[in-house]
Design a protein around this motif. Structure first.
Motif, PDB file in Angstrom:
ATOM      1  N   ALA A 134       0.794  -1.228   0.000  1.00 27.22           N
ATOM      2  CA  ALA A 134       0.000   0.000   0.000  1.00 27.22           C
ATOM      3  C   ALA A 134       0.824   1.273   0.000  1.00 27.22           C
ATOM      4  O   ALA A 134       0.332   2.320  -0.439  1.00 27.22           O
ATOM      5  CB  ALA A 134      -0.936   0.006   1.211  1.00 27.22           C
ATOM      6  N   LEU A 135       2.057   1.227   0.481  1.00 27.72           N
ATOM      7  CA  LEU A 135       2.834   2.468   0.594  1.00 27.72           C
ATOM      8  C   LEU A 135       2.999   3.182  -0.747  1.00 27.72           C
ATOM      9  O   LEU A 135       2.627   4.356  -0.867  1.00 27.72           O
ATOM     10  CB  LEU A 135       4.189   2.179   1.244  1.00 27.72           C
ATOM     11  N   PRO A 136       3.526   2.547  -1.794  1.00 24.30           N
ATOM     12  CA  PRO A 136       3.596   3.247  -3.087  1.00 24.30           C
ATOM     13  C   PRO A 136       2.224   3.466  -3.712  1.00 24.30           C
ATOM     14  O   PRO A 136       2.001   4.428  -4.442  1.00 24.30           O
ATOM     15  CB  PRO A 136       4.468   2.320  -3.949  1.00 24.30           C
ATOM     16  N   ARG A 137       1.287   2.572  -3.390  1.00 23.56           N
ATOM     17  CA  ARG A 137      -0.057   2.707  -3.957  1.00 23.56           C
ATOM     18  C   ARG A 137      -0.752   3.957  -3.411  1.00 23.56           C
ATOM     19  O   ARG A 137      -1.499   4.621  -4.154  1.00 23.56           O
ATOM     20  CB  ARG A 137      -0.839   1.445  -3.611  1.00 23.56           C
ATOM     21  N   TRP A 138      -0.513   4.274  -2.140  1.00 21.68           N
ATOM     22  CA  TRP A 138      -1.107   5.491  -1.585  1.00 21.68           C
ATOM     23  C   TRP A 138      -0.616   6.725  -2.338  1.00 21.68           C
ATOM     24  O   TRP A 138      -1.386   7.658  -2.590  1.00 21.68           O
ATOM     25  CB  TRP A 138      -0.778   5.636  -0.098  1.00 21.68           C
ATOM     26  N   GLN A 139       0.641   6.751  -2.695  1.00 17.84           N
ATOM     27  CA  GLN A 139       1.163   7.903  -3.428  1.00 17.84           C
ATOM     28  C   GLN A 139       0.438   8.057  -4.763  1.00 17.84           C
ATOM     29  O   GLN A 139       0.124   9.179  -5.181  1.00 17.84           O
ATOM     30  CB  GLN A 139       2.665   7.752  -3.630  1.00 17.84           C
ATOM     31  N   GLU A 140       0.167   6.939  -5.425  1.00 17.78           N
ATOM     32  CA  GLU A 140      -0.570   6.998  -6.693  1.00 17.78           C
ATOM     33  C   GLU A 140      -1.993   7.494  -6.483  1.00 17.78           C
ATOM     34  O   GLU A 140      -2.476   8.364  -7.219  1.00 17.78           O
ATOM     35  CB  GLU A 140      -0.607   5.607  -7.336  1.00 17.78           C
ATOM     36  N   LEU A 141      -2.672   6.944  -5.485  1.00 20.75           N
ATOM     37  CA  LEU A 141      -4.063   7.312  -5.241  1.00 20.75           C
ATOM     38  C   LEU A 141      -4.194   8.771  -4.844  1.00 20.75           C
ATOM     39  O   LEU A 141      -5.078   9.492  -5.331  1.00 20.75           O
ATOM     40  CB  LEU A 141      -4.651   6.406  -4.152  1.00 20.75           C
ATOM     41  N   ILE A 142      -3.312   9.240  -3.968  1.00 18.73           N
ATOM     42  CA  ILE A 142      -3.360  10.642  -3.546  1.00 18.73           C
ATOM     43  C   ILE A 142      -3.020  11.557  -4.710  1.00 18.73           C
ATOM     44  O   ILE A 142      -3.598  12.644  -4.854  1.00 18.73           O
ATOM     45  CB  ILE A 142      -2.402  10.859  -2.353  1.00 18.73           C
ATOM     46  N   GLY A 143      -2.103  11.121  -5.564  1.00 20.65           N
ATOM     47  CA  GLY A 143      -1.724  11.928  -6.715  1.00 20.65           C
ATOM     48  C   GLY A 143      -2.855  12.149  -7.701  1.00 20.65           C
ATOM     49  O   GLY A 143      -2.812  13.101  -8.498  1.00 20.65           O
ATOM     50  N   GLN A 144      -3.873  11.304  -7.665  1.00 22.63           N
ATOM     51  CA  GLN A 144      -5.015  11.445  -8.573  1.00 22.63           C
ATOM     52  C   GLN A 144      -6.071  12.410  -8.038  1.00 22.63           C
ATOM     53  O   GLN A 144      -7.012  12.755  -8.762  1.00 22.63           O
ATOM     54  CB  GLN A 144      -5.666  10.071  -8.798  1.00 22.63           C
ATOM     55  N   LEU A 145      -5.938  12.837  -6.784  1.00 20.78           N
ATOM     56  CA  LEU A 145      -6.956  13.686  -6.161  1.00 20.78           C
ATOM     57  C   LEU A 145      -6.672  15.160  -6.406  1.00 20.78           C
ATOM     58  O   LEU A 145      -5.507  15.584  -6.448  1.00 20.78           O
ATOM     59  CB  LEU A 145      -7.005  13.411  -4.652  1.00 20.78           C
ATOM     60  N   SER A 146      -7.730  15.933  -6.552  1.00 22.04           N
ATOM     61  CA  SER A 146      -7.564  17.369  -6.819  1.00 22.04           C
ATOM     62  C   SER A 146      -7.277  18.165  -5.548  1.00 22.04           C
ATOM     63  O   SER A 146      -6.759  19.281  -5.622  1.00 22.04           O
ATOM     64  CB  SER A 146      -8.825  17.931  -7.494  1.00 22.04           C
ATOM     65  N   GLN A 147      -7.603  17.598  -4.377  1.00 18.87           N
ATOM     66  CA  GLN A 147      -7.372  18.278  -3.108  1.00 18.87           C
ATOM     67  C   GLN A 147      -6.093  17.753  -2.457  1.00 18.87           C
ATOM     68  O   GLN A 147      -5.802  16.554  -2.529  1.00 18.87           O
ATOM     69  CB  GLN A 147      -8.558  18.058  -2.166  1.00 18.87           C
ATOM     70  N   PRO A 148      -5.317  18.619  -1.801  1.00 21.64           N
ATOM     71  CA  PRO A 148      -4.068  18.162  -1.184  1.00 21.64           C
ATOM     72  C   PRO A 148      -4.316  17.262   0.023  1.00 21.64           C
ATOM     73  O   PRO A 148      -5.264  17.465   0.777  1.00 21.64           O
ATOM     74  CB  PRO A 148      -3.388  19.470  -0.758  1.00 21.64           C
TER      75      PRO A 148
END
Length: 361
Positions: A75-89
């Motif tokens: 999940a660690l690298p996957r979280w970076q991908e998922l958060i990177g897709q969001l428009s809000q910080p």
């Protein structure tokens, strides 16, 4: 019903962490998604609202199974991908975890180290822990200088801001056209088969009437504003009765917790628990003495008898996802990808890697 066809109509029950992640992912895939949530958009009724959101697979291996640890590592690298897709910080940090203990608790620390070493032997892809002397502790975390003779550092572990993430996922659902019904509790049987190709039940403890094995495990958390404290990473204090964690968020906000009580009692925190949390935090850094208490919160995590998550199909068009226990943020990206595989192919190649129970008709 599985695998799903393109442009399917999907109803999700529960807009906690898993419900929001699945709603966003399914809407991105072009499906028509509708969500029913018993509480409001601030996720007050969800265990994810109270969580510290630490992403610490090796540290958590002291209390969980290797499959969950593998999910956390995935999940660690996957979280970076998922958060990177969001428009809000969303605050995301990967500065590792610091483990500390007082001299009287050295025996407990040795047992903890032994458990982590066993985990590393089973899962060699984990970054190895580093034993620290006093000078190394001070260099790594100057805020606790001269307070601890030894420590352990677990590189690569991380954390995020749970409430920022929940808010960003709410925005993403709106942007993707997900229809959300807040303050509208529903049971699977309330959804007419003709109105949805699939129902995903992500209600946590709200699903107990249909998944009797679920139980609540109570957690109590204090949120502090401490401008005098500058911890740079999640810090855990080894103790035989209350192994505390301190998770520093942005702008001197700290989430402090430790308690785990076998109960679905949602009443306010006890005096004893609050005193233990605050005194242990003060033992790590004296600056907590002048901190301001923003919130003392309680919540119950949905837990199955083996303390492991599970996915099960109970009817042709109903799939349940539940039992994330205390590891919700650490394992939810892995759970998301397993469920998406099941929905898209009728099976999951990832599930055996995580020793995850997936029961399909």
């Amino acid at each position: 019903m599985l695998p799903l066809q393109k442009n399917s109509t999907i109803t999700i029950l529960g807009a906690g962490l898993m419900g929001r992640l699945l709603a966003v992912e399914l809407a991105r895939k072009g499906h028509r998604v509708e969500v029913f949530e018993a509480q409001g958009p601030d996720a007050q009724g969800a265990a994810a609202h109270v969580a510290a959101a630490m992403l610490a697979p090796l540290a958590e291996s002291a209390v969980t199974e290797p499959g969950v640890v593998r999910m956390g590592q995935y999940a660690l690298p996957r979280w970076q991908e998922l958060i990177g897709q969001l428009s809000q910080p969303v605050f995301f940090q990967q500065n590792g975890t610091l483990i500390l203990w007082h001299r009287l608790d050295a025996g407990e620390a040795t047992r903890f180290q032994h458990k982590l070493t066993q985990t590393q032997a089973q899962i060699p892809e984990l970054q190895p822990l580093e034993m620290l002397n006093s000078a190394q502790v001070d260099a790594l975390e100057p805020a606790v200088a001269s307070r601890f003779a030894n420590g352990m550092y677990l590189p690569g572990e991380g954390q995020l801001d749970n409430r920022q993430l929940l808010a960003a996922l709410e925005v993403a659902m709106t942007e993707l056209g997900v229809k959300v019904h807040w303050n509208t509790p529903k049971q699977p049987e309330d959804i007419t088969p003709g109105n949805a190709d699939l129902v995903l039940d992500c209600r946590g403890l709200g699903a107990k009437p249909t998944w009797n094995a679920l139980r609540g495990v109570r957690g109590e958390v204090v949120r502090l504003y401490a401008p005098e404290v500058t911890l740079q990473r999640p810090t855990r204090l080894v103790h035989p009765r209350y192994p505390i964690y301190i998770a520093p968020k942005e702008n001197h906000l700290f989430v402090i917790g430790a308690t785990e009580i076998e109960s679905d009692d949602m009443s306010p925190a006890s005096v004893r628990s609050t005193l233990e949390l605050l005194s242990a935090a003060y033992a790590v850094h004296s600056g907590f003495a002048e901190a301001r208490i923003l919130e003392i919160a309680t919540q119950c995590r949905p837990t199955l008898p083996d303390n492991l998550p599970a996915v099960r199909q109970v009817r042709k068009n109903v799939l349940e996802v539940n039992g994330l226990y205390r590891h919700g943020f650490m394992i939810s990206p892995a759970m998301l990808d397993v469920v998406m595989e099941v929905l898209e192919t009728g099976q999951s190649a990832l599930a055996p890697r995580f020793d995850l129970s997936v029961q399909l008709d």
